[in-house]
Design a protein around this motif. Sequence first.
Motif, mmCIF file in Angstrom:
data_model
loop_
_atom_site.group_PDB
_atom_site.id
_atom_site.type_symbol
_atom_site.label_atom_id
_atom_site.label_comp_id
_atom_site.label_asym_id
_atom_site.label_seq_id
_atom_site.Cartn_x
_atom_site.Cartn_y
_atom_site.Cartn_z
ATOM 1 N N ILE A 1 -5.098 -2.649 -3.633
ATOM 2 C CA ILE A 1 -5.427 -1.301 -4.120
ATOM 3 C C ILE A 1 -6.909 -1.140 -4.449
ATOM 4 O O ILE A 1 -7.396 -0.030 -4.527
ATOM 5 C CB ILE A 1 -4.564 -0.875 -5.313
ATOM 6 C CG1 ILE A 1 -4.761 -1.799 -6.514
ATOM 7 C CG2 ILE A 1 -3.094 -0.817 -4.911
ATOM 8 C CD1 ILE A 1 -4.025 -1.343 -7.749
ATOM 9 N N GLU A 2 -7.591 -2.258 -4.584
ATOM 10 C CA GLU A 2 -9.033 -2.125 -4.882
ATOM 11 C C GLU A 2 -9.873 -2.089 -3.619
ATOM 12 O O GLU A 2 -11.060 -1.832 -3.658
ATOM 13 C CB GLU A 2 -9.471 -3.242 -5.833
ATOM 14 C CG GLU A 2 -9.020 -2.936 -7.262
ATOM 15 C CD GLU A 2 -9.134 -4.122 -8.202
ATOM 16 O OE1 GLU A 2 -9.626 -5.182 -7.784
ATOM 17 O OE2 GLU A 2 -8.714 -3.963 -9.359
ATOM 18 N N ASN A 3 -9.239 -2.340 -2.466
ATOM 19 C CA ASN A 3 -9.976 -2.304 -1.190
ATOM 20 C C ASN A 3 -9.561 -1.094 -0.350
ATOM 21 O O ASN A 3 -8.448 -0.693 -0.318
ATOM 22 C CB ASN A 3 -9.741 -3.596 -0.397
ATOM 23 C CG ASN A 3 -10.331 -4.783 -1.131
ATOM 24 O OD1 ASN A 3 -11.347 -4.650 -1.790
ATOM 25 N ND2 ASN A 3 -9.685 -5.934 -1.025
ATOM 26 N N LEU B 1 -3.509 -6.102 -6.686
ATOM 27 C CA LEU B 1 -4.875 -5.703 -7.083
ATOM 28 C C LEU B 1 -5.815 -5.730 -5.891
ATOM 29 O O LEU B 1 -6.588 -4.796 -5.692
ATOM 30 C CB LEU B 1 -5.406 -6.631 -8.184
ATOM 31 C CG LEU B 1 -4.910 -6.379 -9.593
ATOM 32 C CD1 LEU B 1 -5.681 -7.244 -10.581
ATOM 33 C CD2 LEU B 1 -5.049 -4.906 -9.982
ATOM 34 N N ASN B 2 -5.757 -6.797 -5.143
ATOM 35 C CA ASN B 2 -6.607 -6.963 -3.984
ATOM 36 C C ASN B 2 -6.450 -5.788 -3.010
ATOM 37 O O ASN B 2 -7.426 -5.252 -2.493
ATOM 38 C CB ASN B 2 -6.250 -8.287 -3.295
ATOM 39 C CG ASN B 2 -7.308 -8.724 -2.326
ATOM 40 O OD1 ASN B 2 -8.448 -8.246 -2.369
ATOM 41 N ND2 ASN B 2 -6.944 -9.616 -1.436
ATOM 42 N N ARG C 1 0.834 -1.206 0.000
ATOM 43 C CA ARG C 1 0.000 0.000 0.000
ATOM 44 C C ARG C 1 0.869 1.256 0.000
ATOM 45 O O ARG C 1 0.630 2.180 -0.780
ATOM 46 C CB ARG C 1 -0.962 -0.012 1.199
ATOM 47 C CG ARG C 1 -2.086 0.988 1.082
ATOM 48 C CD ARG C 1 -3.181 0.771 2.124
ATOM 49 N NE ARG C 1 -3.982 -0.406 1.794
ATOM 50 C CZ ARG C 1 -4.076 -1.508 2.555
ATOM 51 N NH1 ARG C 1 -3.414 -1.587 3.686
ATOM 52 N NH2 ARG C 1 -4.835 -2.514 2.178
ATOM 53 N N LYS D 1 -2.100 4.283 -12.648
ATOM 54 C CA LYS D 1 -2.376 3.044 -11.929
ATOM 55 C C LYS D 1 -1.592 1.879 -12.536
ATOM 56 O O LYS D 1 -0.938 1.130 -11.817
ATOM 57 C CB LYS D 1 -3.878 2.754 -11.977
ATOM 58 C CG LYS D 1 -4.368 1.801 -10.933
ATOM 59 C CD LYS D 1 -5.891 1.766 -10.912
ATOM 60 C CE LYS D 1 -6.403 0.684 -9.995
ATOM 61 N NZ LYS D 1 -7.866 0.641 -9.974
ATOM 62 N N SER D 2 -1.604 1.760 -13.851
ATOM 63 C CA SER D 2 -0.926 0.614 -14.464
ATOM 64 C C SER D 2 0.591 0.728 -14.346
ATOM 65 O O SER D 2 1.285 -0.265 -14.143
ATOM 66 C CB SER D 2 -1.382 0.393 -15.914
ATOM 67 O OG SER D 2 -0.676 1.231 -16.786
ATOM 68 N N ASP E 1 -1.912 -10.511 -8.048
ATOM 69 C CA ASP E 1 -3.240 -10.664 -7.421
ATOM 70 C C ASP E 1 -3.309 -9.974 -6.064
ATOM 71 O O ASP E 1 -4.320 -9.367 -5.712
ATOM 72 C CB ASP E 1 -3.655 -12.142 -7.320
ATOM 73 C CG ASP E 1 -2.566 -13.013 -6.691
ATOM 74 O OD1 ASP E 1 -1.366 -12.644 -6.782
ATOM 75 O OD2 ASP E 1 -2.907 -14.055 -6.121
ATOM 76 N N TYR F 1 -5.713 5.876 -15.421
ATOM 77 C CA TYR F 1 -5.447 4.452 -15.663
ATOM 78 C C TYR F 1 -3.962 4.206 -15.954
ATOM 79 O O TYR F 1 -3.418 3.154 -15.618
ATOM 80 C CB TYR F 1 -6.338 3.889 -16.779
ATOM 81 C CG TYR F 1 -5.893 4.245 -18.183
ATOM 82 C CD1 TYR F 1 -5.014 3.411 -18.888
ATOM 83 C CD2 TYR F 1 -6.324 5.413 -18.814
ATOM 84 C CE1 TYR F 1 -4.595 3.748 -20.167
ATOM 85 C CE2 TYR F 1 -5.907 5.751 -20.084
ATOM 86 C CZ TYR F 1 -5.041 4.910 -20.763
ATOM 87 O OH TYR F 1 -4.618 5.235 -22.028
#
Length: 153
Positions: A151-153, A148-149, A111, A130-131, A145, A127
């Motif tokens: 940064i999406e939470n 992604l998990n 994070r 982010k990428s 994985d 975008y």
Amino acid sequence: MEKKSFTFDEIKLKLVNYCVYQDRCHAEVEQKMREFLLIDEAKEEIMLYLLRENYLNEERFTRSYIRGKFYIKHWGRNKIRISLKQKQVPEKLINKSFDEIDEADYEKTIRKIFEDYYEKQKDLKEYQRKSKTIKYLISKGFEYDIILNIIEN
């Protein structure tokens, strides 16, 4: 330049000091031994001595290597694993030693690196920022994985 010749005991002491200075893996010690012209029996005797006296301990090396690369260098598990494999550390030992990294610390680190790096990508579209940041984290050895998990939470 000719190589200085050492007695067996001097070489043994040099290798003890090499291991005391910093934890080493077997491959590093074998590499170091190549600097000295030793017959196989002598190499074996020194290796056994280093192991018996606990100067050389592959698990201790692996655990301290993992802690250092994660907590100091902020490498992810993938990069650490590849690096340890290059040092010929057995897969089983690598897997067993990853408990040196606290899961909460791992996520916190991802994070923090994400936020810091993302902040620096000013002149890009959302975008792209982010990428680019995800690519950076992957290059540091973090798992896609998990990134992604987090940064999406």
